[in-house]
Write an enzyme that holds these catalytic residues in place. Structure first.
Site, mmCIF file in Angstrom:
data_model
loop_
_atom_site.group_PDB
_atom_site.id
_atom_site.type_symbol
_atom_site.label_atom_id
_atom_site.label_comp_id
_atom_site.label_asym_id
_atom_site.label_seq_id
_atom_site.Cartn_x
_atom_site.Cartn_y
_atom_site.Cartn_z
ATOM 1 N N HIS A 262 -50.520 83.725 -15.902
ATOM 2 C CA HIS A 262 -49.657 84.276 -16.946
ATOM 3 C C HIS A 262 -49.984 83.669 -18.311
ATOM 4 O O HIS A 262 -50.231 84.383 -19.290
ATOM 5 C CB HIS A 262 -48.198 84.003 -16.565
ATOM 6 C CG HIS A 262 -47.193 84.534 -17.528
ATOM 7 N ND1 HIS A 262 -46.470 85.688 -17.301
ATOM 8 C CD2 HIS A 262 -46.766 84.069 -18.738
ATOM 9 C CE1 HIS A 262 -45.661 85.921 -18.316
ATOM 10 N NE2 HIS A 262 -45.805 84.938 -19.206
ATOM 11 N N GLU A 263 -49.990 82.348 -18.379
ATOM 12 C CA GLU A 263 -50.207 81.692 -19.673
ATOM 13 C C GLU A 263 -51.631 81.894 -20.185
ATOM 14 O O GLU A 263 -51.847 82.031 -21.392
ATOM 15 C CB GLU A 263 -49.872 80.206 -19.572
ATOM 16 C CG GLU A 263 -48.419 79.903 -19.209
ATOM 17 C CD GLU A 263 -47.398 80.551 -20.126
ATOM 18 O OE1 GLU A 263 -47.735 80.878 -21.281
ATOM 19 O OE2 GLU A 263 -46.245 80.747 -19.690
ATOM 20 N N HIS B 65 -55.431 86.877 -24.711
ATOM 21 C CA HIS B 65 -54.982 87.876 -25.685
ATOM 22 C C HIS B 65 -55.235 87.346 -27.100
ATOM 23 O O HIS B 65 -55.773 88.056 -27.962
ATOM 24 C CB HIS B 65 -53.498 88.164 -25.463
ATOM 25 C CG HIS B 65 -52.982 89.352 -26.206
ATOM 26 N ND1 HIS B 65 -51.679 89.796 -26.104
ATOM 27 C CD2 HIS B 65 -53.569 90.194 -27.103
ATOM 28 C CE1 HIS B 65 -51.496 90.851 -26.868
ATOM 29 N NE2 HIS B 65 -52.628 91.105 -27.502
ATOM 30 N N HIS C 147 -51.777 85.110 -22.055
ATOM 31 C CA HIS C 147 -51.429 84.937 -23.466
ATOM 32 C C HIS C 147 -52.623 84.384 -24.247
ATOM 33 O O HIS C 147 -52.952 84.856 -25.336
ATOM 34 C CB HIS C 147 -50.271 83.948 -23.608
ATOM 35 C CG HIS C 147 -48.936 84.465 -23.188
ATOM 36 N ND1 HIS C 147 -48.392 85.622 -23.699
ATOM 37 C CD2 HIS C 147 -48.017 83.968 -22.328
ATOM 38 C CE1 HIS C 147 -47.199 85.829 -23.169
ATOM 39 N NE2 HIS C 147 -46.949 84.843 -22.324
#
Length: 601
Positions: free
Chosen positions: A392-393, A399, A396
């Site tokens: 998940h992190e 991205h 980020h």
């Protein structure tokens, strides 16, 4: 990985498992010198007042100077913020962070005249200037968006006065963070084997996943009764933050705090209310999930402390961090080699602060300053949930990598509305890879349960949080005091609504609102729910190898804020102004639930 039941000090953590902040700033002494220079540079900004509406060249020169200074402050703040987060008991780091908050306030004050002056420009003038000074094209979206918010921009004098409140406005959040991370301590409980384990933020979910129901119950009551002991203080902090937000809402002439926050990024409030309505329509599926959980756990009553423990056995051993990284790399292979290369770079070059230590901020996050690599804070505990947190992190982080490679500074900070899409898409792709590799019905059942829990936590729970924010901010606006009893009653009623009749909603859960840091960044959490909806749309198309699916997704990752986020998503094939993506995601939830029912019943 540390194995002691007492947390290690920061100095006891292996340096290879800590992030390297030197790319942001070499050390505290260098910070002090750069900070002093930044303070002096800010004083130059007001000299542009009265000039930027006179010629395109003056406007361009000012915007470039402002960007240069803003980037310097971003770097200083990130260094101070992360230094503080890695050990909130470090008073020197706290001081640096507080200094940076003050620096941001002075910067905002120094440019408080900017928006009112820009608003003297007409659309026709701007279009002519874009032609005369082609470099201004870089600032097109920023300038057009400024004009869009004209009705909510005050006079030069009023904006200057409002900017002076910036330092003060951080008060409720700072108080909560210090209390929650540095001063609040939870009891130790029996770990189920005759030993004692201290409840901490980082360990709480692991304890709630325990197969030993007494451990779960003790962790649940130990944590929430600790919060309840400070319920009036915590209610006062939350209420102060809501009052602060209402002040800015009224000052800027918005109809509601929700509208004020969503309009910053040109998001219609209908997107927020539509999300709540759509999730409400699918609550019967949530009740089915709760009933299945109750049946598979074999309990006469399902309690709130039974929500996190897996309903299918997981016989896998603890997952070392090196294995977690490999699992993430394999799971994200559909995103292409360029994506995997960036992941590996982060794993190899200390982007990640891995383990919990005394005073370390709870939870996990990714942060990135333009021109530097991203950073990830974890509190890794060696379970599958934490593997998904890593994916998940890093979603980020990558991205940010793609955006920063493709956009200039002014267009690089992707909108918070889209901020949770890449992270959640990573989780979705990872679990599909693990399901494909599952060697038994038991392993498949465990992973399906995990995927259902991802929906429960991200789509249902975050929407419940969003509804809590909507209700409490509306109460404050209507003049109803947000006492502890009011907050607890609202929160308890929402839990009853979202979990349904098969769940015993224990009184202790009424205090859960008091431990949610995101509530101090109002009207943010709904984006986790809209984010998973968009992520499922992107992820499903990538997995199905639909034409241009990966290309569209990478275009989304590179988009930054060069256009409105709703337009960016539409251009990549996902229309969040429609309930369709959320409805489709909830139908995926129903399908997964059906698969698990077929296996287990």
């Amino acid at each position: 990985m540390p194995t002691s039941t007492s947390l290690p000090k920061r100095s006891e953590i292996n340096i290879e498992n800590t992030w390297d902040l030197s790319p942001l700033c070499p050390d505290d002494e260098a910070f002090k010198a750069a900070f002093k220079e930044a303070e002096s540079q800010i004083r130059r900004l007001p000299s542009w007042r009265g000039k930027i509406h006179t010629s395109p060249s003056d406007l361009l020169a000012y915007l470039r100077e402002k960007d240069r200074q803003a980037l310097t402050i971003d770097r200083l703040y990130s260094y101070a913020f992360q230094s503080s987060d890695q050990d909130t008991g470090n008073t020197a780091a706290q001081s640096l962070k507080n200094q940076c908050l003050g620096l941001y306030t002075r910067f905002a004050s120094a440019i408080s005249w900017e928006a009112p002056e820009l608003l003297t420009l007409t659309e026709e003038t701007l279009n002519r200037w874009f032609s005369e000074e082609t470099a201004l094209e870089n600032y097109r979206h920023f300038l057009e968006d400024t004009l869009r918010q004209k009705a909510h921009t005050l006079s030069t004098e009023e904006e200057a006065l409002l900017s002076l409140s910036g330092d003060m406005s951080y008060g409720p959040q700072t108080i909560f963070n210090m209390f929650n991370n540095a001063d609040l301590h939870f009891p130790s409980i029996d770990d189920g084997s005759g030993g004692q384990v201290e409840i901490t933020h980082g360990r709480f979910i692991s304890l709630m996943e325990s197969k030993n129901r007494q451990v779960r119950k003790d962790a649940f009551t130990g944590l929430y009764r600790t919060y309840a002991a400070f319920k009036n203080t915590l209610a006062a902090a939350y209420s102060a933050n809501v009052k602060k937000e209402l002040f800015y809402t009224k000052a800027r002439k918005y109809a509601s705090t929700m509208e004020a926050h969503l309009d910053t990024h040109n998001i219609p409030t209908a997107v927020y209310t539509q999300l709540i309505d759509t999730v409400h329509a699918f609550l019967p599926a949530m009740y089915r999930y709760v009933a299945l959980r109750k049946k598979l756990l074999g309990v006469e009553e399902l309690h709130m402390y039974d929500v996190y423990t897996p309903i299918a056995d997981d016989n896998s051993p603890e997952i070392p961090f090196d294995k977690a990284k490999q699992m993430v790399l394999e799971g994200l292979a559909p995103l292409g080699q360029d994506y995997l290369d960036k992941l590996q770079e982060g794993f190899d070059h200390r982007w990640i602060d891995v383990y919990e230590n005394q005073g370390k901020r709870s939870g996990a996050y990714s942060t990135c300053v333009y021109g530097a690599h991203p950073y990830v804070l974890l509190n890794y505990q060696g379970n599958l949930d934490n593997v998904f947190t890593l994916a998940h992190e890093m979603g980020h982080s990558l991205h940010s990598c793609y955006t920063n490679e493709s956009q200039t500074y002014i267009n690089s900070e992707y909108n918070i509305f889209v901020a949770e899409i890449a992270s959640t898409c990573n989780e979705y792709l990872l679990i599909h890879d693990l399901l494909k590799k599952a060697g038994s019905r038991e392993e498949k059942a465990y992973l399906l349960n995990h995927l259902l829990d991802m929906f429960k936590g991200t789509l249902f729970r975050q929407t419940m949080f969003a509804e809590f924010e909507k209700i409490t901010h509306e109460k404050e606006a209507a003049g109803e005091p947000l006492t502890c009893d009011v907050l607890c009653d609202v929160y308890l009623d929402l839990n009853r609504l979202y979990f349904g009749p098969e769940m015993v909603v224990d009184d202790e859960i009424a205090m859960e609102w008091a431990r949610i840091p995101h509530f101090y960044t109002p009207f943010y959490v709904y984006q986790y729910a809209t984010g998973i909806s968009a992520a499922i749309a992107f992820g499903s198309r990538i997995l199905n190898e639909e034409p241009e699916a990966l290309e569209n997704y990478k275009r989304f990752l590179r988009g930054g804020c060069a256009m409105d986020c709703m337009d960016l998503l539409k251009s990549c094939g996902v229309d969040m102004t429609s309930p369709q993506p959320t409805t489709a995601a909830l139908k995926v939830f129903e399908d997964i639930l059906g698969q698990l029912e077929d296996i287990c019943l």
